[in-house]
Design a protein around this motif. Structure first.
Motif, PDB file in Angstrom:
ATOM      1  N   ASP A 152      39.213  35.493  48.787  1.00 38.04           N
ATOM      2  CA  ASP A 152      39.175  36.495  47.855  1.00 38.04           C
ATOM      3  C   ASP A 152      38.558  35.894  46.284  1.00 38.04           C
ATOM      4  OD1 ASP A 152      39.436  38.607  49.409  1.00 38.04           O
ATOM      5  OD2 ASP A 152      41.395  38.444  49.004  1.00 38.04           O
ATOM      6  N   ARG A 153      37.634  36.273  45.587  1.00 35.50           N
ATOM      7  CA  ARG A 153      37.510  35.875  44.128  1.00 35.50           C
ATOM      8  C   ARG A 153      37.028  37.289  43.134  1.00 35.50           C
ATOM      9  NH1 ARG A 153      32.938  31.523  46.073  1.00 35.50           N
ATOM     10  NH2 ARG A 153      34.348  29.906  46.845  1.00 35.50           N
ATOM     11  N   TYR A 154      37.455  36.802  42.071  1.00 36.07           N
ATOM     12  CA  TYR A 154      36.943  37.911  41.119  1.00 36.07           C
ATOM     13  C   TYR A 154      35.687  37.629  40.318  1.00 36.07           C
ATOM     14  CZ  TYR A 154      36.575  41.671  37.691  1.00 36.07           C
ATOM     15  OH  TYR A 154      36.071  42.796  37.071  1.00 36.07           O
ATOM     16  N   PHE A 230      35.863  41.258  44.317  1.00 34.78           N
ATOM     17  CA  PHE A 230      36.503  42.172  43.389  1.00 34.78           C
ATOM     18  C   PHE A 230      37.943  42.146  43.558  1.00 34.78           C
ATOM     19  CE2 PHE A 230      32.250  44.056  42.748  1.00 34.78           C
ATOM     20  CZ  PHE A 230      32.141  43.974  41.406  1.00 34.78           C
ATOM     21  N   ARG A 232      41.066  40.657  41.505  1.00 39.27           N
ATOM     22  CA  ARG A 232      41.227  40.144  40.222  1.00 39.27           C
ATOM     23  C   ARG A 232      42.920  39.519  40.360  1.00 39.27           C
ATOM     24  NH1 ARG A 232      38.718  42.364  35.029  1.00 39.27           N
ATOM     25  NH2 ARG A 232      38.745  40.396  33.898  1.00 39.27           N
TER      26      ARG A 232
END
Length: 347
Positions: A152-154, A230, A232
């Motif tokens: 995952d990333r933001y 999305f 965070r």
């Protein structure tokens, strides 16, 4: 030590960050240069290397033994095929190809010509995954019930790299981050029986998929793979539950960040992550409860290149084979079919 002379097909992030530093570090390789279409950047970092004007110049050079195909995904098949037809060994970035048929054709071509063809799945040598693999191999979790992997990333903004954001056969998160997650699952657990997938587009003005949730069905357990732009507050990168206990590991491998800072890899301290990123193990063995942090193994992408070197020099198996790459593509194609038809797809 016999030298394998190598060239890159691109000096963007992949070539600059993940490929050139390790080819320069390994004593068995001699990096000669890279094909650079517009920006001529490689000599700023390595003044002794050459900036080639075309792929034809590389393929015509009898000195070059190995070519790294690290161009956009939708070009991998065409360029890798040309490299093999020219009688040169190849490393191909992930995703290996855009279809299973392409992957199988490249595997067959390499075998027919007696050449080595490796897929650059460097994340097998992350400190995270090496530690997860060790925990699984020790059997302290007992029979596995479920596992969940996240990449995952933001990052709500669209990439400046146009090939990543335009609709083509290689774009989208499923073929960008998906191959890492899928390869790791197959590496640890083998090939599943069936697949269910949900693939979405969540960013404003995005034309490509940027959220994916894949469920792999094994006879006695399930593995869920998720990637999103999305997130965070990150989830643990690895969550594994067995009948004796659980292991949770945050993403902590430092190699990519260090390479982006132009730090040079080494064989001593490289890939050593910080103590606060250690995984948490809670299990029981012979009536004794284990409940706490465990040390993280050292990561090093050098080991991938060392495996490629040995495969060429000693005719051993590639560290990540073309067949491995084809199996990842089978999962990707099944995920696309599952998402389209909203059903579980048997493999």
């Amino acid at each position: 030590m016999k030298k394998i002379k190598a060239a890159l097909l691109s000096y963007g992030m992949s070539g600059k960050v993940f490929q050139a530093p390790f080819l320069e570090l390994h004593p068995g390789f001699e990096l000669l240069g890279s094909w650079e279409r517009s920006k001529k950047l490689i000599q700023a970092d390595y003044p002794h290397l050459k900036s080639y004007e075309s792929i034809d110049e590389i393929l015509a050079n009898d000195e070059i033994d190995l070519v790294v195909v690290n161009t956009p995904i939708d070009t991998h098949f065409e360029y890798a095929k040309r490299v093999l037809e020219a009688g040169k060994h190849a490393i191909v970035e992930k995703a290996f190809t855009t279809t299973v048929v392409e992957a199988q054709e490249l595997a067959a071509l390499a075998k027919a010509k007696g050449l080595k063809l490796a897929v650059f799945q460097n994340r097998r040598w992350d400190s995270d995954l090496k530690t997860v693999r060790q925990v699984l191999s020790e059997g302290t979790l007992g029979e596995i019930v479920e596992a969940e992997f996240h990449f995952d990333r933001y990052n709500p903004l669209l990439s400046e790299k146009q090939h990543k954001e335009t609709v083509n056969s290689g774009s989208g998160i499923l073929k960008d981050l998906g191959p890492h997650l899928i390869d790791q699952a197959l590496y640890l657990f083998g090939f599943p029986k069936s697949v269910f997938a949900d693939i979405r587009t969540t960013r404003n003005n995005s034309l490509v998929d940027d959220w994916v949730d894949i469920l792999l069905f094994y006879p006695d357990f399930r593995v869920r793979l998720k990637a999103s732009f999305f997130v965070r507050e990150p989830n643990p990168a690895y969550v594994i539950h067995g009948k004796k206990g659980s292991f949770l590991k945050p993403r902590g491998d430092v190699q990519e960040d260090d390479l982006k800072l132009m730090k040079k890899p080494n064989l001593e301290s490289w890939g050593t992550e910080s103590l606060e990123k250690q995984g948490f193990l809670h299990t029981e063995s012979d009536g004794k409860i284990t409940n706490g942090k465990i040390p993280t193994l050292q990561g090093n992408y050098y080991d991938f290149f060392d495996g490629v070197y040995n495969s060429i020099i000693n005719n051993s198996l590639e560290p990540v084979t073309a067949d491995d790459g084809a199996r990842v593509m089978q999962i990707i194609e099944a995920a696309i079919e599952s998402n389209k038809e909203k059903r579980v797809v048997d493999l």
